[in-house]
Design an enzyme around this catalytic site. Structure first.
Site, PDB file in Angstrom:
ATOM      1  N   SER A  92       0.812  -1.517  -0.097  1.00 48.91           N
ATOM      2  CA  SER A  92       0.334   0.000  -0.013  1.00 48.91           C
ATOM      3  C   SER A  92       0.814   1.202  -0.027  1.00 48.91           C
ATOM      4  O   SER A  92       2.078   0.966  -0.191  1.00 48.91           O
ATOM      5  CB  SER A  92      -1.091   0.141   1.130  1.00 48.91           C
ATOM      6  OG  SER A  92      -0.190  -0.008   2.214  1.00 48.91           O
ATOM      7  N   LYS A  93       0.129   2.607   0.301  1.00 48.21           N
ATOM      8  CA  LYS A  93       0.786   3.790  -0.072  1.00 48.21           C
ATOM      9  C   LYS A  93       2.321   3.774   1.071  1.00 48.21           C
ATOM     10  O   LYS A  93       2.422   4.230   0.463  1.00 48.21           O
ATOM     11  CB  LYS A  93       0.164   5.039   0.208  1.00 48.21           C
ATOM     12  CG  LYS A  93      -0.424   5.462  -1.768  1.00 48.21           C
ATOM     13  CD  LYS A  93      -0.335   6.550  -1.582  1.00 48.21           C
ATOM     14  CE  LYS A  93      -0.429   7.046  -2.879  1.00 48.21           C
ATOM     15  NZ  LYS A  93      -1.660   7.431  -3.301  1.00 48.21           N
ATOM     16  N   ARG A  94       1.420   2.854   1.437  1.00 48.65           N
ATOM     17  CA  ARG A  94       3.072   3.313   3.434  1.00 48.65           C
ATOM     18  C   ARG A  94       4.143   2.576   2.966  1.00 48.65           C
ATOM     19  O   ARG A  94       5.029   3.225   3.975  1.00 48.65           O
ATOM     20  CB  ARG A  94       1.812   3.129   4.429  1.00 48.65           C
ATOM     21  CG  ARG A  94       2.533   1.855   4.492  1.00 48.65           C
ATOM     22  CD  ARG A  94       1.271   1.304   6.461  1.00 48.65           C
ATOM     23  NE  ARG A  94       0.359  -0.049   6.073  1.00 48.65           N
ATOM     24  CZ  ARG A  94       1.252  -0.754   6.570  1.00 48.65           C
ATOM     25  NH1 ARG A  94       2.272  -1.043   6.597  1.00 48.65           N
ATOM     26  NH2 ARG A  94       1.140  -2.097   6.388  1.00 48.65           N
TER      27      ARG A  94
ATOM     28  N   GLY B 263       5.811   3.259   0.102  1.00 53.74           N
ATOM     29  CA  GLY B 263       6.466   3.649  -0.603  1.00 53.74           C
ATOM     30  C   GLY B 263       5.620   3.663  -2.105  1.00 53.74           C
ATOM     31  O   GLY B 263       4.621   3.603  -2.370  1.00 53.74           O
TER      32      GLY B 263
END
Ligand code: GLU
Length: 475
Positions: free
Chosen positions: A255-257, A259
């Protein structure tokens, strides 16, 4: 002739990559696209592209362009013209009506209220929630005249559906778990489940390589294929290969977290396309201990049976260190051309190319490479950053004045001569060369990090070097 992984068919391989335009090309999707593409190339078959643009709100021209741009950047060229799913709604409906005419599908007139009631009753009885087949054997004449209807497929009531998945192995599902799902909505539009399978068959796909989040869909899509087999020629079961999704370094779904997720983000971070190509290739596929593969090697070596069943982990550090290796291997003129726009109009590609062998020894991405090269094009008076300014104190300036005097007297402006000259001075002072280089670097580049100091002197040339030193030297 190319053959499929199960070894049974002699059909030429046809794969497809079927992204939905979401505004970005997810690296996980790009990886399955890469696998589809490589599989086709390896087997001398066709790699087709289908844009699943049926969600009108999301499928803007721009969102579609992002996919084409990302694939082109990665160097994945697909065969023939891309297929746009939204343009094929008539054909999707035609298949639904053919199934209806053949008794493999039926009209369902259930109202939304009736469906809600059905679900509530199932929930209360702790039964699985699924369409109960109410209209399966009813005559449409029982429905009120002109009532809206959907078309549902008649799925088998017993037995099981088995898939010999090229990655997951044998997977099966009890047919009672597959309800009579909708093919055509009341407004005549096809469902996703119908559109995908009609397109796959019309495109002649022999192999469906995609994320394993679609494994459940495969059992449903297969029902449509089987039902169409007696109706139209060409509805052959494809080989399925459901590739595990990519996870983050902590094992959670990517997911976004973890990267950036979009292919374009990696380009903007200064990752080379060959790095991302190779990195995505190695996520879930391997060939012994080999770390890096050219495109040609990947085509020669890739096969689906070496794709692992477990999820792969995305490791940004590894990607960036791999990028550093690719930068060092890359052609100097090409790198110069790539970073010149990042530096600005003052950048000179010829000088960058000449400087590239020393510039590229450390950079992990193109942005770093560009900022490491920026000193070449600075104009006087130089902009000195804070850390560099700290080195240009009284001592530093006094030392620069000495260095200036020595270098003014140096007639041989080559790396060995400059090195000999300043080494001798460092020895005289009883200092390490590094100490001497500090104020010099600050004066020459305005920064505290740069390529080797003698490289910097040689690249800037005598006149510019001396002018920059003199501008900072104490009197
Ligand atoms: N369009 C689907 C997606 O982007 C893929 C469908 C498929 O591969 O069958 O997830």
């Amino acid at each position: 002739m190319a053959s499929s992984v199960d070894g049974s068919a002699a059909r030429p391989v046809v794969t497809r990559f079927a992204p939905s335009p979401t505004g970005f090309l997810h690296i996980g999707n790009a990886r399955t696209g890469l696998f589809s593409w490589l599989y086709a190339r390896h087997h001398g078959g066709k790699a087709l592209l289908r844009i699943e643009d049926t969600d009108k709100a999301r499928s803007t021209q721009e969102a579609i362009a992002v996919i084409h741009e990302g694939l082109a950047w990665l160097g994945l060229e697909f065969d023939g013209e891309p297929v746009y799913q939204s343009q094929r709604a008539d054909r999707h409906a035609e298949v639904a009506y053919k199934l209806l005419a053949a008794g493999q599908a039926y009209k369902c007139f259930c109202t939304p209220e009736e469906l809600t009631e059905m679900r509530e009753a199932q929930r209360a009885a702790k039964q699985p929630i699924r369409y109960n087949g109410y209209w399966r054997d009813r005559d449409p004449s029982e429905a009120p005249a002109g009532a809206p209807f959907v078309i549902r497929i008649k799925t088998p009531e017993g037995g099981e559906t088995v898939i010999e998945d090229a990655v997951q192995g044998r997977v099966k599902v009890d047919n009672r778990e597959i309800d009579d799902f909708i093919l055509l909505r009341a407004d005549g539009s096809p469902t996703y489940m119908l559109a995908v399978v009609v397109d796959d068959m019309d495109m002649g796909c022999t192999h469906i390589i995609r994320g394993d989040d679609h494994l459940n869909n495969a059992f449903r899509q297969l029902q449509v294929i089987k039902a169409m087999q007696g109706i139209e020629p060409g509805w052959e079961e494809p080989v399925y290969a459901h590739v595990p999704l990519i996870h983050g370094s902590d094992g959670a779904k990517l997911s976004k977290r973890h990267g950036a997720l979009g292919v374009r983000d990696y380009r903007d971070m200064g990752v080379l396309p060959e790095t991302l190509f190779n990195y995505l290739l190695r996520l879930g596929w391997g060939h012994g201990d080999q770390e890096e593969f050219s495109k040609e090697e990947a085509i020669a070596l890739f096969d689906i049976d070496a794709v692992g069943k477990g999820p792969s982990r995305f490791d940004m550090k590894k990607l960036l260190s791999m990028n550093g290796n690719y930068i060092r291997k890359a052609d100097d003129a090409r790198l110069a051309g790539l970073i010149a726009p990042l530096i600005g109009p003052q950048a000179d590609v010829a000088l960058l190319t000449e400087a590239m062998p020393v510039l590229k020894t450390r950079a992990r991405d193109l942005n770093e490479l560009a900022s490491g090269a920026a000193f070449l094009f600075k104009t006087r008076p130089l902009n000195i950053d804070e850390a560099a300014a700290a080195l240009l104190d009284g001592d530093g300036r006094a030392r620069l004045a000495e260095i200036s005097a020595r270098l003014h007297g140096e007639s041989d402006w080559t790396i060995p001569a400059l090195e000999a000259n300043l080494k001798a001075y460092a020895e005289e002072l009883g200092l390490g060369l590094g100490k001497l280089a500090q104020p010099l670097r600050a004066a020459l580049t305005g920064q505290t990090t740069s390529p080797g100091i003698f490289d910097v002197l040689a690249l800037l040339g005598r006149e510019e070097s001396l002018a920059r030193i003199d501008a900072q030297a104490g009197s």
